[in-house]
Write a protein that holds these residues in place. Structure first.
Motif, PDB file in Angstrom:
ATOM      1  N   THR A 118     -30.956 -16.078   7.883  1.00  0.00           N
ATOM      2  CA  THR A 118     -30.306 -15.595   6.428  1.00  0.00           C
ATOM      3  C   THR A 118     -31.102 -16.427   5.357  1.00  0.00           C
ATOM      4  N   VAL A 119     -31.439 -15.727   4.125  1.00  0.00           N
ATOM      5  CA  VAL A 119     -31.864 -16.550   3.244  1.00  0.00           C
ATOM      6  C   VAL A 119     -30.972 -16.368   1.879  1.00  0.00           C
ATOM      7  N   ALA A 120     -30.885 -17.257   0.781  1.00  0.00           N
ATOM      8  CA  ALA A 120     -30.277 -17.057  -0.588  1.00  0.00           C
ATOM      9  C   ALA A 120     -30.885 -17.699  -1.579  1.00  0.00           C
ATOM     10  N   TRP A 121     -30.744 -17.544  -2.721  1.00  0.00           N
ATOM     11  CA  TRP A 121     -31.385 -17.930  -3.758  1.00  0.00           C
ATOM     12  C   TRP A 121     -30.788 -19.315  -4.030  1.00  0.00           C
ATOM     13  N   GLY A 154     -32.164 -21.937  -0.999  1.00  0.00           N
ATOM     14  CA  GLY A 154     -33.059 -22.126  -1.923  1.00  0.00           C
ATOM     15  C   GLY A 154     -34.408 -21.010  -1.629  1.00  0.00           C
ATOM     16  N   CYS A 155     -34.173 -19.982  -1.025  1.00  0.00           N
ATOM     17  CA  CYS A 155     -35.201 -18.935  -0.708  1.00  0.00           C
ATOM     18  C   CYS A 155     -34.919 -17.574  -1.380  1.00  0.00           C
ATOM     19  N   GLY A 156     -35.321 -17.774  -2.648  1.00  0.00           N
ATOM     20  CA  GLY A 156     -34.952 -16.575  -3.659  1.00  0.00           C
ATOM     21  C   GLY A 156     -36.055 -15.481  -3.735  1.00  0.00           C
TER      22      GLY A 156
HETATM   23  C1  LIG Z   1     -27.276  -7.695  -4.721  1.00  0.00           C
HETATM   24  C2  LIG Z   1     -27.771  -9.165  -4.512  1.00  0.00           C
HETATM   25  C3  LIG Z   1     -26.710 -10.003  -4.388  1.00  0.00           C
HETATM   26  C4  LIG Z   1     -27.176 -11.390  -4.069  1.00  0.00           C
HETATM   27  N1  LIG Z   1     -26.294 -12.380  -3.784  1.00  0.00           N
HETATM   28  C5  LIG Z   1     -26.681 -13.626  -3.583  1.00  0.00           C
HETATM   29  C6  LIG Z   1     -25.661 -14.635  -3.527  1.00  0.00           C
HETATM   30  O1  LIG Z   1     -24.468 -14.240  -3.384  1.00  0.00           O
HETATM   31  N2  LIG Z   1     -26.014 -15.997  -3.394  1.00  0.00           N
HETATM   32  C7  LIG Z   1     -27.364 -16.240  -3.291  1.00  0.00           C
HETATM   33  O2  LIG Z   1     -27.723 -17.467  -3.176  1.00  0.00           O
HETATM   34  N3  LIG Z   1     -28.310 -15.370  -3.521  1.00  0.00           N
HETATM   35  C8  LIG Z   1     -28.082 -13.929  -3.777  1.00  0.00           C
HETATM   36  N4  LIG Z   1     -28.847 -13.055  -4.028  1.00  0.00           N
HETATM   37  C9  LIG Z   1     -30.401 -13.504  -3.789  1.00  0.00           C
HETATM   38  C10 LIG Z   1     -30.801 -12.959  -2.340  1.00  0.00           C
HETATM   39  O3  LIG Z   1     -30.129 -13.517  -1.462  1.00  0.00           O
HETATM   40  C11 LIG Z   1     -32.364 -13.665  -2.368  1.00  0.00           C
HETATM   41  O4  LIG Z   1     -33.312 -13.345  -3.343  1.00  0.00           O
HETATM   42  C12 LIG Z   1     -33.048 -13.217  -0.867  1.00  0.00           C
HETATM   43  O5  LIG Z   1     -34.179 -14.012  -0.915  1.00  0.00           O
HETATM   44  C13 LIG Z   1     -33.249 -11.935  -0.914  1.00  0.00           C
HETATM   45  O6  LIG Z   1     -34.147 -11.634   0.490  1.00  0.00           O
HETATM   46  P1  LIG Z   1     -35.106 -10.242   0.715  1.00  0.00           P
HETATM   47  O7  LIG Z   1     -36.312 -10.660   0.237  1.00  0.00           O
HETATM   48  O8  LIG Z   1     -35.018 -10.391   2.196  1.00  0.00           O
HETATM   49  O9  LIG Z   1     -34.394  -9.328  -0.156  1.00  0.00           O
HETATM   50  C14 LIG Z   1     -28.675 -11.743  -4.079  1.00  0.00           C
HETATM   51  C15 LIG Z   1     -29.577 -10.883  -4.309  1.00  0.00           C
HETATM   52  C16 LIG Z   1     -29.174  -9.201  -4.635  1.00  0.00           C
HETATM   53  C17 LIG Z   1     -30.195  -8.253  -4.735  1.00  0.00           C
END
Ligand SMILES: Cc1cc2nc3c(=O)[nH]c(=O)nc-3n(C[C@H](O)[C@H](O)[C@H](O)COP(=O)(O)O)c2cc1C
Length: 177
Positions: A118-121, A154-156
């Motif tokens: 998993t990844v998150a911003w 921190g993988c936004g």
């Molecule tokens: C609808 C949506 C909800 C998101 N919710 C979160 C969140 O709760 N916390 C977070 O850190 N990032 C959140 N993000 C950022 C994504 O997890 C992050 O940009 C991720 O790298 C996207 O992965 P992908 O390139 O595989 O789509 C969200 C992004 C979107 C579009």
């Protein structure tokens, strides 16, 4: 081992896919057969909760879950790969998991190995608390054997992800399963 990776980001070439690519590379190098399914490209409707299946039996809905269910039941390992969406998995992955309902006992009996990518911003230490708890609860309930998690803080963006240590972690996890 047959490894089935459920890539559940709508971005086929996003940050989740960066980790998936590296995990798959490692797992293939370790000699496993690996199949990646981009679940967001599938036509899978949400479970209606009718329970006509009795939690184990034919589902009244016929869509791409028919074929995916067969792939899951033929696999030895299931990898859940999802970006963090509002602190959980994507709706597309949750939809697939809810549809496990009609094969609940069969999936449990498989005693699948599993992993989470998993990844998150965000990079706060609590970023993945809810998702990790959900994953570990699934592992417990479905009698999976957890092989590990890669939590990409921190993988936004794909650029941020490629510059992080997490692709290497995903590769190592693939090598180790
Ligand atoms: C609808 C949506 C909800 C998101 N919710 C979160 C969140 O709760 N916390 C977070 O850190 N990032 C959140 N993000 C950022 C994504 O997890 C992050 O940009 C991720 O790298 C996207 O992965 P992908 O390139 O595989 O789509 C969200 C992004 C979107 C579009």
């Amino acid at each position: 081992m047959r490894v089935l990776v459920l890539q559940a980001s709508p971005n086929a070439h996003g940050s989740t896919a960066v980790l998936v690519d590296e995990f798959c590379r490692g797992a293939r190098e370790a000699g496993h057969g690996v199949e990646r399914v981009d679940v967001c490209r599938l036509n899978v409707a949400p479970c209606t909760g009718c329970v006509a299946c009795g939690y184990e039996g034919p589902c009244v809905q016929h869509d791409d879950m028919d074929a995916l269910r067969e792939k899951i039941l033929a696999a030895d390992m299931l990898v859940l790969a999802t970006p963090l969406y509002y602190y959980g998995m994507t709706a597309q992955l949750k939809t697939i998991i809810d549809r496990f309902c009609s094969a609940n006992s069969s999936i449990t009996r498989r005693r699948l190995r599993s992993a989470l990518l998993t990844v998150a911003w965000n990079a706060d230490d609590w970023t993945f608390e809810a998702l990790a708890a959900h994953y570990h609860t699934l592992v417990r309930y479905l009698h999976w054997q957890d092989c590990g998690m890669v939590l990409g803080y921190g993988c936004g963006t794909p650029g941020m992800t490629k510059a992080s240590r997490y692709p290497q972690e995903a590769y190592q996890l693939g090598r180790s399963v």
